[in-house]
Scaffold this active site. Structure first.
Site, short mmCIF file in Angstrom:
data_model
loop_
_atom_site.label_atom_id
_atom_site.label_comp_id
_atom_site.label_asym_id
_atom_site.label_seq_id
_atom_site.Cartn_x
_atom_site.Cartn_y
_atom_site.Cartn_z
CG ASN A 82 -0.35 0.66 2.43
OD1 ASN A 82 -0.41 1.87 2.59
ND2 ASN A 82 0.26 -0.16 3.28
CB CYS A 140 4.55 6.06 7.18
SG CYS A 140 3.77 6.02 5.55
N GLY A 253 2.97 -7.38 12.21
CA GLY A 253 3.56 -7.73 10.92
C GLY A 253 3.26 -9.16 10.52
N GLY A 275 -3.47 -6.25 11.23
CA GLY A 275 -3.75 -5.28 10.18
C GLY A 275 -4.29 -5.92 8.92
CB SER A 276 -2.54 -7.32 5.96
OG SER A 276 -1.71 -6.22 5.69
#
Length: 313
Positions: A82, A140, A253, A275-276
């Site tokens: 992303n 980021c 992660g 997250g993902s």
């Protein structure tokens, strides 16, 4: 004769085996929503808070930020890439949105902040009285002048953390990058600045090319790789940080299964962020909680007892 206590799981209180305390935050389980996954609407955070131990809001800066044009996300076999560009409604609008969390949120709220200077970071915290803690986005990999751009300098990281700590009495977490030369060095700098916990790690730099158009798929060309592909990298960072730091480590992660959660805890994570995995299952938190309850029933150990166990054998 030593007194024998009836294990919690036998008494039908498996949920107690999952409870953790992180820098004073009481969490019903060690699972946290990672920043940036559910957008800028509080309704999504409230929904996730039903099962998550804590939720981290999308990173916000002082002014509204448009981010990059589409496409900003690429789905591939082992995760996501992303380059959203830290799009944000700005501190005032987002603070108003997050205020709604007070009434309906069911877990601690962590507000993620991004900025380019220590003073700018510190100026953000007073806008969020509803926050239970703050996470500093120092990692980021695809936004200019913020994120990893400031989180790669140990002295600047130390200064940022110290300035933010002076601006609030709430816990402050520093989210670190796996793209730096030495993540432990950055972690130690954050610790010296007074950070309450470190978050390891943000996404790894990467890209994807369309073989038909023969051009990069992302509008920004490159972005951050997340998902199961980066799990071994994140796990090693957690391991190294746990060995060298005195503050808690929050692992993130590539966590998609309950076994991943246990691995990160054994490596030294007090809590973990998801997250993902939400892109593939919106029930991921519920599923992980139920699986972890079954795991603790089978072992008779709470998750807190397992933190860092892999280091001692």
């Amino acid at each position: 004769m030593q007194e024998t206590k009836t294990p919690l799981y036998i008494r039908g209180k498996a949920h107690l085996m999952l409870e953790v305390e992180l820098c004073g935050l009481k969490m019903k389980n060690p699972l946290m929503l990672a920043s940036g996954i559910m957008g800028s609407h509080v309704s999504s955070l409230i929904r996730i808070s039903r099962h998550a131990g804590a939720v981290v809001a999308k990173s916000v800066g002082t002014e509204p930020r448009e981010g990059y044009r589409n496409p900003v996300v690429v789905n591939y076999a082992h995760g996501l890439i992303n380059a959203v560009g830290l799009s944000s409604p700005g501190v005032r609008a987002f603070a108003e949105e997050l205020e709604k969390f007070r009434a309906e949120g069911r877990s601690p709220l962590v507000v993620s902040l991004f900025a380019s200077t220590s003073e700018e970071f510190a100026s953000l915290t007073p806008h969020f009285p509803m926050a239970d803690a703050f996470e500093l986005n120092l990692s980021c990999p695809h936004a200019e002048n913020v994120g990893m751009a400031v989180g790669s300098d140990p002295e600047l990281v130390k200064e940022i953390v110290a300035e933010v700590k002076r601006s609030t009495e709430k816990p402050v977490f520093a989210k670190l990058s796996p793209n730096v030369l030495d993540v432990v060095e950055i972690g130690k700098a954050a610790e010296e600045g007074g950070v309450d916990a470190v978050v390891a790690v943000n996404t790894v730099k990467g890209m994807s090319i369309d073989i038909v158009s023969r051009k990069p798929k992302l509008s920004n060309i490159s972005g951050g790789v997340s998902g199961e592909a980066i799990k071994p990298i994140a796990l090693k960072c957690v391991w190294d940080l746990y060995k060298e730091l005195d503050v808690p480590v929050i692992g993130v992660g590539g966590i998609t299964t309950w076994k991943d959660v246990v691995e990160f805890i054994l490596a030294g994570a007090t809590a973990v962020q998801i997250g993902s995995a939400l892109f593939y299952s919106h029930r991921i938190f519920y599923s992980l909680v139920e699986s972890l309850k079954a795991y603790t029933r089978s072992t008779g150990e709470s998750l807190v007892e397992l933190v860092g166990k892999a280091h001692t054998g």
